[in-house]
Write a protein that holds these residues in place. Sequence first.
Motif, PDB file in Angstrom:
ATOM      1  N   GLN A 113     102.232  87.220 -14.229  1.00 40.86           N
ATOM      2  CA  GLN A 113     103.124  87.808 -15.234  1.00 40.86           C
ATOM      3  C   GLN A 113     104.595  87.560 -14.879  1.00 40.86           C
ATOM      4  N   LEU A 114     104.835  86.385 -14.274  1.00 41.65           N
ATOM      5  CA  LEU A 114     106.193  86.040 -13.863  1.00 41.65           C
ATOM      6  C   LEU A 114     106.728  85.012 -14.848  1.00 41.65           C
ATOM      7  N   ALA A 142     107.034  86.059  -4.389  1.00 42.35           N
ATOM      8  CA  ALA A 142     106.900  86.210  -5.840  1.00 42.35           C
ATOM      9  C   ALA A 142     105.702  85.414  -6.359  1.00 42.35           C
ATOM     10  N   VAL A 143     105.467  84.256  -5.722  1.00 46.61           N
ATOM     11  CA  VAL A 143     104.365  83.371  -6.126  1.00 46.61           C
ATOM     12  C   VAL A 143     103.438  83.222  -4.918  1.00 46.61           C
ATOM     13  N   VAL A 162     114.437  88.082 -10.101  1.00 38.22           N
ATOM     14  CA  VAL A 162     114.074  87.418  -8.853  1.00 38.22           C
ATOM     15  C   VAL A 162     114.202  85.902  -9.014  1.00 38.22           C
ATOM     16  N   ALA A 163     114.897  85.259  -8.065  1.00 38.31           N
ATOM     17  CA  ALA A 163     114.974  83.804  -8.052  1.00 38.31           C
ATOM     18  C   ALA A 163     113.663  83.293  -7.484  1.00 38.31           C
ATOM     19  N   PHE A 164     112.772  82.819  -8.321  1.00 35.44           N
ATOM     20  CA  PHE A 164     111.434  82.459  -7.842  1.00 35.44           C
ATOM     21  C   PHE A 164     111.279  80.967  -7.595  1.00 35.44           C
ATOM     22  N   ASP A 165     112.200  80.140  -8.119  1.00 33.41           N
ATOM     23  CA  ASP A 165     112.062  78.688  -7.966  1.00 33.41           C
ATOM     24  C   ASP A 165     113.427  78.045  -7.786  1.00 33.41           C
ATOM     25  N   PHE A 222     104.676  76.626 -14.170  1.00 31.29           N
ATOM     26  CA  PHE A 222     105.263  77.764 -14.895  1.00 31.29           C
ATOM     27  C   PHE A 222     104.199  78.500 -15.712  1.00 31.29           C
ATOM     28  N   ALA A 223     103.311  77.749 -16.351  1.00 26.88           N
ATOM     29  CA  ALA A 223     102.245  78.382 -17.135  1.00 26.88           C
ATOM     30  C   ALA A 223     101.300  79.165 -16.219  1.00 26.88           C
ATOM     31  N   TYR A 224     100.998  78.584 -15.064  1.00 19.83           N
ATOM     32  CA  TYR A 224     100.127  79.243 -14.087  1.00 19.83           C
ATOM     33  C   TYR A 224     100.736  80.553 -13.606  1.00 19.83           C
ATOM     34  N   ILE A 225     101.985  80.482 -13.216  1.00 22.35           N
ATOM     35  CA  ILE A 225     102.685  81.672 -12.712  1.00 22.35           C
ATOM     36  C   ILE A 225     102.714  82.772 -13.763  1.00 22.35           C
ATOM     37  N   LYS A 226     102.906  82.375 -14.991  1.00 23.21           N
ATOM     38  CA  LYS A 226     102.991  83.360 -16.066  1.00 23.21           C
ATOM     39  C   LYS A 226     101.644  84.053 -16.288  1.00 23.21           C
ATOM     40  N   SER A 227     100.587  83.254 -16.380  1.00 23.25           N
ATOM     41  CA  SER A 227      99.277  83.855 -16.672  1.00 23.25           C
ATOM     42  C   SER A 227      98.742  84.618 -15.472  1.00 23.25           C
TER      43      SER A 227
END
Lengths: 235, 235
Positions: A167-168, A145-146, A211-214, A159-164
């Motif tokens: 798109q997670l 996922a990441v 999805v359980a990503f963390d 979290f901000a990185y993953i989002k930008s």
Amino acid sequence: MTKYQMIADAIQQFIEEKQLKTNDQLPIMTDLMAHFDVSKSTIIKAFEVLEIKGIIYQRRGSGSFVRAPKRPYYINLAHQSGTGKDLQNFSLSQRVIGVTMIQATKEIAENLLLDEGDSVFRVKRVTSIQGLKAVYETSYYNASAVPYLDEDIAQQSIFAYIKSEYQLEHAFSDSYFVLEESSELIAELLELNTGDLVMKYEEIFYSNDGVAFDYSISYYHPKAVRFYSGGVPKS
Amino acid sequence: MTKYQMIADAIQQFIEEKQLKTNDQLPIMTDLMAHFDVSKSTIIKAFEVLEIKGIIYQRRGSGSFVRAPKRPYYINLAHQSGTGKDLQNFSLSQRVIGVTMIQATKEIAENLLLDEGDSVFRVKRVTSIQGLKAVYETSYYNASAVPYLDEDIAQQSIFAYIKSEYQLEHAFSDSYFVLEESSELIAELLELNTGDLVMKYEEIFYSNDGVAFDYSISYYHPKAVRFYSGGVPKS
DNA sequence: CAGTGGTCTAGACCACGGC
DNA sequence: CCGTGGTCTAGACCACTGG
């Protein structure tokens, strides 16, 4: 921003500005409908937001009223947004110990809904609150996922990185905690003696597609444990 | 029982019966509207209930899906209904140490929103879980809201008594917890050594008219601390 | 009985996901 | 583009509180 969110914010601000106290009555729905020029359901939605936040309570037949203020300096378990964000009111500093890609153990696989041996990124961090070593956190990010992480990213907000980047977005999570005797490693990192009790706080973060990503395991120094839970009106 | 509650129950039962797994899709709203012969808002309300319970999640544009099951044997902080009820899955026994009317100290007065010296009932209890002394609880009941209490009542459910006798129902509450070193008394009652860490769990219960009628301080044996918090989808 | 919040409806329109 | 959930409306009717 939806209408009901704006109205909820406006009412909350109104409470602060008018310095309304515990059990003071709020304007009734028909007045608010007229004032904001919206339908009843929109006011109801706005009130619902404030009720869940623990700011007001409602009584059919009587009205809506202000709830008692909460104690300051407690971490609210309802605002889950990664360990970091919960603590932003304090003067804290974070040190990233390492970012490595590893194979999931059984424990990690179970919590991230993966197979044993699948790739995950492991991120270790120590957070200090006002100089005191407070939290030792190990996070495992599902590598499918990441796809990428490094120390520079971990230094900022993951979290901000993953989002930008992917798109997670964190949509919901499960949290568990127990008290546990500290291992030698944890004791050293939190400046305790081996065997001293610490709070073990586990969180599983899910993205908007389920999805359980963390999967994150945090050990809290006993003096750093100050939690609040409430504002939960209905069963 | 409202329509949306019945529908929520029906959907939850449907998930169990069909043995739906994590991320399995639920029927779409239009089908559910037709099936239950209700309007869209009613289905939305039912889904909202299930979302808050942490049973499902929803994605605009895609559908509604089943969430991962939770770990068993953890006390859910969202189901606040007095210390007793949270633990009913376990084989537990309760011993009432005493019920006395006293004058409120400053601490009690602050938490029950009273004046120092006002009358309150103090109830002390020890709860054992599967033989292990687990919780030492001291509760203070605002005597102007709860005019009478005795040991027999405390032996049963105080909340049930208050409800039937005084129409005083638990509507919402605030909970706080920290880790603290046990005093001599607490150590003895929980079969620990003085100075060992215990979890101090404070709860303030409010009735439907906003009165803080119960301030409760519980000390948990470290081995009895197993909490869950989650199912909180939105900020 | 009047005044309050709560449920429910039927339907318009919007926002997002994914083909 | 179509199918999904989300917001919002206008209004009927219900349930509880309190004089």
